[in-house]
Design a protein around this motif. Structure first.
Motif, mmCIF file in Angstrom:
data_model
loop_
_atom_site.group_PDB
_atom_site.id
_atom_site.type_symbol
_atom_site.label_atom_id
_atom_site.label_comp_id
_atom_site.label_asym_id
_atom_site.label_seq_id
_atom_site.Cartn_x
_atom_site.Cartn_y
_atom_site.Cartn_z
ATOM 1 N N CYS A 33 40.245 -83.293 18.460
ATOM 2 C CA CYS A 33 40.832 -83.214 17.114
ATOM 3 C C CYS A 33 39.715 -82.896 16.106
ATOM 4 C CB CYS A 33 41.478 -84.556 16.783
ATOM 5 S SG CYS A 33 42.116 -84.648 15.111
ATOM 6 N N HIS A 36 39.350 -83.761 13.251
ATOM 7 C CA HIS A 36 39.060 -84.865 12.341
ATOM 8 C C HIS A 36 37.900 -85.695 12.876
ATOM 9 C CE1 HIS A 36 40.266 -88.987 10.543
ATOM 10 N NE2 HIS A 36 39.439 -88.361 9.729
ATOM 11 N N GLU A 37 38.141 -86.415 13.974
ATOM 12 C CA GLU A 37 37.060 -87.259 14.501
ATOM 13 C C GLU A 37 36.848 -87.065 15.990
ATOM 14 O OE1 GLU A 37 37.621 -91.312 13.221
ATOM 15 O OE2 GLU A 37 36.960 -90.849 11.190
ATOM 16 N N GLY A 38 37.479 -86.044 16.541
ATOM 17 C CA GLY A 38 37.163 -85.670 17.915
ATOM 18 C C GLY A 38 37.957 -86.371 18.995
ATOM 19 N N PHE A 39 38.960 -87.172 18.628
ATOM 20 C CA PHE A 39 39.751 -87.828 19.668
ATOM 21 C C PHE A 39 40.627 -86.782 20.390
ATOM 22 C CE2 PHE A 39 38.698 -91.449 16.928
ATOM 23 C CZ PHE A 39 38.218 -92.323 17.897
ATOM 24 N N CYS A 92 48.211 -85.878 16.093
ATOM 25 C CA CYS A 92 47.138 -86.651 16.719
ATOM 26 C C CYS A 92 47.430 -88.124 16.425
ATOM 27 C CB CYS A 92 45.781 -86.239 16.152
ATOM 28 S SG CYS A 92 44.421 -87.254 16.764
ATOM 29 N N TRP A 94 45.698 -90.752 16.554
ATOM 30 C CA TRP A 94 44.673 -91.665 16.019
ATOM 31 C C TRP A 94 44.828 -91.860 14.504
ATOM 32 C CZ3 TRP A 94 43.910 -89.926 20.843
ATOM 33 C CH2 TRP A 94 43.322 -90.827 21.730
ATOM 34 N N HIS A 95 44.977 -90.761 13.757
ATOM 35 C CA HIS A 95 45.113 -90.917 12.299
ATOM 36 C C HIS A 95 46.209 -90.004 11.748
ATOM 37 C CE1 HIS A 95 40.822 -91.512 13.487
ATOM 38 N NE2 HIS A 95 41.056 -92.687 12.928
ATOM 39 N N SER A 96 47.058 -89.546 12.632
ATOM 40 C CA SER A 96 48.268 -88.805 12.241
ATOM 41 C C SER A 96 48.037 -87.437 11.590
ATOM 42 C CB SER A 96 49.143 -89.662 11.309
ATOM 43 O OG SER A 96 49.561 -90.806 11.995
ATOM 44 N N TRP A 97 46.935 -86.817 11.864
ATOM 45 C CA TRP A 97 46.830 -85.419 11.431
ATOM 46 C C TRP A 97 47.856 -84.607 12.234
ATOM 47 C CZ3 TRP A 97 41.458 -82.981 10.126
ATOM 48 C CH2 TRP A 97 40.838 -83.732 9.134
HETATM 49 S S1 FES Z 1 40.956 -88.029 15.296
HETATM 50 FE FE1 FES Z 1 42.802 -86.986 15.167
HETATM 51 S S2 FES Z 1 43.638 -87.596 13.300
HETATM 52 FE FE2 FES Z 1 41.762 -88.637 13.393
#
Ligand code: FES
Length: 536
Positions: free
Chosen positions: A54, A56-59, A74, A76-79
């Motif tokens: 992702c 955002h933070e790579g998850f 995603c 983890w933080h709903s992007w």
């Molecule tokens: S890592 Fe995907 S939304 Fe934060």
């Protein structure tokens, strides 16, 4: 035109990813190709291939949720990403997609990287979005992407200065003023650690972005340009606070001769009054220092906001407390031969301090040293009980930064006076204003021996190095620490055995080690309530 390197990188690089039959069975697969981790999805009969990390933070996006056939969330933080058109629907950064092809029942992906110029343009566009929203982490990510695509972070900084130009109602702020100090810190980083070297640039751009966001502009700088630059007209326009004329003149000067053509006028304007509690000359000095680092390309972005700030600045020499400044300046004759003594400024108000400065007007270097010592002495003895007081009037809202400014102001003024010696009277008398104003807010009886740092030659460098992980949520505080430590470093480099060195190091030591109250809730509300009661 593409370079050889970019042509090489734009050549398609097709690699076999997975068989179509296997994807039909599993509906998604993570493949590793060319060092990339790619998620291949089959949804509603369509194939999508994109980065599994992702942006955002790579998850892993493989753990995300697919809806409406092509909307991936995603978890983890709903992007949210639209896989069909590549748009990021919720969140910021762009998700990288890979073209695919089906050959003999296998799915092939083009894993070639876009040319560096395209990557830089994308990172810069992302940086602009992050700048507009003050998304600090994204500012860091996009700058890292820009640099990874062979971009120079200082180019990105120049763009950020241009973005800030029309967003600052009162022109230059501490964001531009702290920038060259951050870049000096960057130059001093010995390691090759790219992330470490990016910190100062992220901090500068973050600070600019914050200041713009807080002012809720835009406040466009007019495009009008005078027919020709006339230094007298320019200076008078600033003096008359005629911003439109001053900016039109500045544009003409920039076109005709670049930033240097404005310099002498701006230097005079920055010290003409005791103004903006000393900020003007600091902003001027730092603007030219930054222009020296970034080159001509940044002249307009640095100097037009500076002109605006000089037109809008508060002239404290008009308020009763500092009215003695004008007459003292008019009476200056460089004949005062009293030996200057830093200790004699203790407890003196503005008028008495100005008299002391004038009495030594013929002893310029000794007076300068005495004023630096007196400013550091006052800082070392700041009465910290003021930060706890909640019932005092607004004019007694004095804190550490009022003391650090006396030193930073004198440092900037010294550099300006090196080009314009006739401004020494202004510079020295203005330091007298600082000392006189701060005199009420010190406690000369307090014990200060515990702050002695005479044996610590590393103190200034250690303070500067600590800025790289300062931990302050508000930019203004590290900006001041950085500026006062840089000012002392510069002054001590010129004069390693300066008589004021022990007291200046002790003052810095105390400043960085004592807790600072950064928000005054009770005091602000008490003062507001009292003010509202009195306004009738
Ligand atoms: S890592 Fe995907 S939304 Fe934060």
């Amino acid at each position: 035109m593409q370079t050889a390197a970019s042509r090489q990188q734009t050549q398609a690089k097709w690699q076999k990813a997975i068989s179509l039959a296997e994807l039909e069975e599993r509906s998604k697969a993570i493949v590793k190709l060319d060092g990339k981790q790619i998620l291949v999805l089959l949804s509603a009969g369509r194939i999508y291939a994109f980065n599994n990390r992702c942006p955002h933070e790579g998850f892993p996006l493989a753990e995300g949720t697919l809806s409406e056939g092509c909307i991936l969330t995603c978890n983890w933080h709903s992007w949210r990403f639209n896989l069909e058109d590549g748009e990021t629907l919720v969140g910021g950064d762009t998700l990288r997609h890979y073209p695919h092809d089906i050959r003999d029942g296998d799915i092939w992906l083009d894993v070639s990287d876009p040319p560096p110029e395209a990557l830089r343009a994308r990172a810069l566009a992302g940086l602009r979005e992050a700048f507009d929203e003050h998304d600090y982490e994204r500012i860091a990510r996009e700058l890292a992407r820009f640099e990874r695509a062979d971009g120079d972070p200082l180019d990105a900084l120049t763009h950020a200065l241009e973005w800030a130009m029309d967003g600052l109602e009162f022109g230059t702020t501490h964001a531009q003023a702290a920038a060259p100090d951050w870049l000096a810190l960057r130059s001093a980083i010995a390691s090759d650690d790219a992330a470490e070297r990016l910190i100062p640039v992220v901090e500068i751009i973050g600070h600019l972005s914050w200041d713009v966001l807080m002012q809720k502009g835009p406040f466009p700088i007019p495009a009008d340009e005078a027919e020709r630059f006339d230094a007298d007209v320019f200076e008078q326009a600033i003096e008359d606070e005629n911003e439109a004329l001053a900016l039109a003149q500045a544009r003409a000067g920039l076109r005709a001769g670049g930033g240097q053509s404005l310099r002498a006028s701006l230097e005079r304007a920055s010290l003409r009054h005791y103004q903006n509690f000393g900020h003007s000359v600091i902003y001027l000095d730092k603007a030219y220092e930054l222009a020296g680092i970034l080159g001509d390309r940044a002249d307009a972005a640095l100097l037009l906001p500076l002109v605006r700030s000089l037109c809008q600045t508060a002239r404290e020499d008009l308020i009763p407390e500092f009215r003695a400044y004008g007459p003292a300046l008019a009476a200056w004759d460089s004949t005062g031969m009293d030996a200057p003594d830093a200790g004699s400024f203790r407890g003196k108000g503005v008028d008495a301090s100005l008299k002391l400065v004038r009495a030594s007007s013929g002893q310029r270097q000794a007076l300068y040293d005495a004023l630096m010592c007196a400013a550091a002495d006052a800082m070392l003895h700041y009465d910290a009980s003021y930060r706890e007081q909640t019932t005092k009037p607004v004019q007694e809202n004095i804190d550490w930064l009022d003391f650090t400014h006396a030193i930073t102001h004198l440092n900037a003024a010294r550099k300006v006076c090196a080009h314009q010696p006739e401004l020494w009277a202004n510079a020295l008398l203005q330091t007298g204003c600082f000392l006189g104003r701060n005199a009420k807010f010190v406690d000369w009886e307090q014990e200060t021996s515990q702050w002695s740092a005479t044996d610590n030659d590393q103190l200034v460098d250690d303070v500067l190095a600590s800025m790289l992980d300062h931990g302050e949520p508000l930019y203004i505080f590290p900006a001041h620490t950085l500026k006062v430590a840089t000012a002392l470093k510069e002054e001590l480099a010129l004069n390693p055995d300066a008589p004021w060195k022990p007291v200046a190091l002790a003052a810095l030591n105390r400043f960085v080690n004592e807790p600072m109250k950064k928000k005054h809730v009770r005091r602000a509300v008490a003062q507001a309530s009292r003010f509202v009661e009195l306004e009738g």
